[in-house]
Motif scaffolding. Structure first.
Motif, mmCIF file in Angstrom:
data_model
loop_
_atom_site.group_PDB
_atom_site.id
_atom_site.type_symbol
_atom_site.label_atom_id
_atom_site.label_comp_id
_atom_site.label_asym_id
_atom_site.label_seq_id
_atom_site.Cartn_x
_atom_site.Cartn_y
_atom_site.Cartn_z
ATOM 1 N N CYS A 82 21.440 -16.195 1.848
ATOM 2 C CA CYS A 82 19.993 -15.626 2.127
ATOM 3 C C CYS A 82 18.937 -16.339 1.137
ATOM 4 C CB CYS A 82 19.904 -14.153 1.917
ATOM 5 S SG CYS A 82 18.275 -13.374 2.213
ATOM 6 N N CYS A 110 18.181 -9.830 4.741
ATOM 7 C CA CYS A 110 19.593 -10.137 5.057
ATOM 8 C C CYS A 110 20.221 -8.730 5.325
ATOM 9 C CB CYS A 110 20.327 -10.927 4.160
ATOM 10 S SG CYS A 110 20.348 -10.137 2.513
ATOM 11 N N THR A 121 22.166 -15.138 5.993
ATOM 12 C CA THR A 121 21.359 -15.304 7.131
ATOM 13 C C THR A 121 22.196 -15.997 8.191
ATOM 14 O OG1 THR A 121 20.068 -16.910 6.355
ATOM 15 C CG2 THR A 121 19.109 -14.652 6.113
#
Ligand SMILES: [Zn+2]
Ligand SMILES: [Zn+2]
Length: 395
Positions: A154, A214, A220
């Motif tokens: 992320c 996230c 992600t």
């Protein structure tokens, strides 16, 4: 105990068995008699205990030496620990955690890995995908594009999972160890059991304020296109490893790999076995009898083959080097085996029928006759069974 069986006999191994043999023998018995596999079966439980006891003693070099020297007596009266466990054998003393982790970790698909939870860099998990290709693509290799969902660190929290400005705190349950130790009462007495910490799932850290991008996972996900080079010679069910296209690693570890399983479609005429290809090819009566040039389908296209006169049905020929390339060296190829199948003609017109009758006569297979329906002739019908039999043998 007088009726105790010999430990070597229990495990079914030789007195000179090495550690690997002992372990193998025990694993086999443990798998068969483990209480989880045989719930409520007292006999299996007794067998399991017996095998475990034998293995615990024999896998310990010091105890094995004592046993070899004194037999069961070595553990019955000595050491003052006579009461515990069963049969004078004290399981409390043995580090069952180690034995079970070692033996059962991979035996029951459990977490011999999760036992070793740590906070150091760890490689990410492997991802699996599948690609469908044709028979020819498997033979000659191909390029395929795959779309997979890949996790990435992320960018908001840089993989920590914590809201920017905050950081994860040390897990209070395991004190950052990532694993917790339980002491458990079992049929062997007290057993030490190490498990992945249920609060932090082995990371050793707890996130209080989760990153909103996230949701605290640190990752992600997005769809990514991956180029797969399928090598010439690959076979159905084999996998291609694409390095570092799997799940992200943790604590700076490398990504896992992407394993792409290849699914090869069946071919309408070719069959494959390792590097060789097999197929059948039809031959007409005339081709089989007289020989001649036939065209045969191969993965390299049609080739001409000179059929020998008098070729029988089921004759197999080899087209050298027309098979599948070796995965290691595509210049080395297997062969293509062709089985000829002589076609019996059907739907003959009168002209063809007459020609065949003539052919048969010329071969001396038929009595000369102007009448084609010679099987219906009355004199034939009059023949006795013995006459017919005689005729058969005279042929
Ligand atoms: Zn984040
Ligand atoms: Zn924890």
């Amino acid at each position: 105990m007088a009726d105790k069986r010999d430990y070597y006999e229990v495990l079914g191994v030789d007195k000179s068995a090495d550690d690997a043999t002992l372990k193998k023998a025990y694993r086999k018995l443990a798998k068969k008699y483990h209480p989880d596999v045989n719930p409520g079966d007292k006999e299996a439980e007794a067998k399991f205990k017996e095998a475990t006891e034998a293995y615990t003693i024999l896998s310990d070099p010091e105890k094995r030496k004592q046993y070899d020297q004194f037999g069961h007596a070595a553990f019955e009266n000595g050491g003052g620990g006579a009461g515990g466990g069963f049969g004078g054998f004290d399981f409390n003393g043995a580090d069952m955690g180690d034995i079970f982790g070692d033996i059962f970790g991979d035996l029951f698909g459990g977490g011999s890995r999760s036992r070793r939870a740590n906070n150091g860099p760890m490689k990410g998990a492997n991802l699996r995908a599948r690609v469908n290709i044709t028979f020819e693509e498997a033979v000659f290799g191909c390029e395929k594009e795959l779309e997979i969902v890949l996790k990435d660190e992320c960018t908001t929290c840089h993989g920590t999972g914590a809201k920017p400005g905050t950081s994860p705190v040390t897990c209070p349950k395991c004190h950052g160890e990532g694993q917790v130790v339980y002491t458990q009462q079992s049929m062997f007495g007290m057993v030490r059991n190490v498990q992945t910490c249920p609060d932090c799932h082995g990371s050793g850290k707890i996130i209080k304020d989760k990153c909103t991008s996230c949701r605290g996972t640190g990752y992600t996900s997005s769809r990514k296109k991956i180029q797969v080079s399928v090598p010439a010679g690959i076979d159905n069910g084999q996998s291609i490893r694409i390095r570092e296209k799997g799940e992200p690693g943790t604590n700076g570890g490398p990504r896992g790999d992407l394993l792409v399983e290849v699914n090869v479609a069946r071919h309408p005429i070719f069959q494959r076995q390792d590097m060789n290809i097999f197929s059948t090819a039809p031959l007409t009566y005339a081709q089989a009898a007289l020989g001649g040039t036939v065209r045969i389908n191969t993965v390299d296209g049609e080739v001409e083959y000179e059929v020998k006169p008098g070729t029988q049905t089921d004759t197999r020929i080899r087209l050298k080097g027309k098979g599948v390339p070796s995965l290691r060296n595509k210049n080395i190829r297997g062969d293509h085996y062709v089985t000829f199948v002589v076609q019996v003609p059907t739907n003959l017109n009168e002209e063809a029928k007459e020609a065949l009758r003539k052919f048969d006569e010329a071969c001396g297979n038929r009595p000369k006759s102007k009448d084609s329906d010679d099987f219906e002739k009355p004199e034939k019908k009059k023949k006795s069974f013995m006459d017919k039999l005689k005729e058969t043998f005279e042929d």
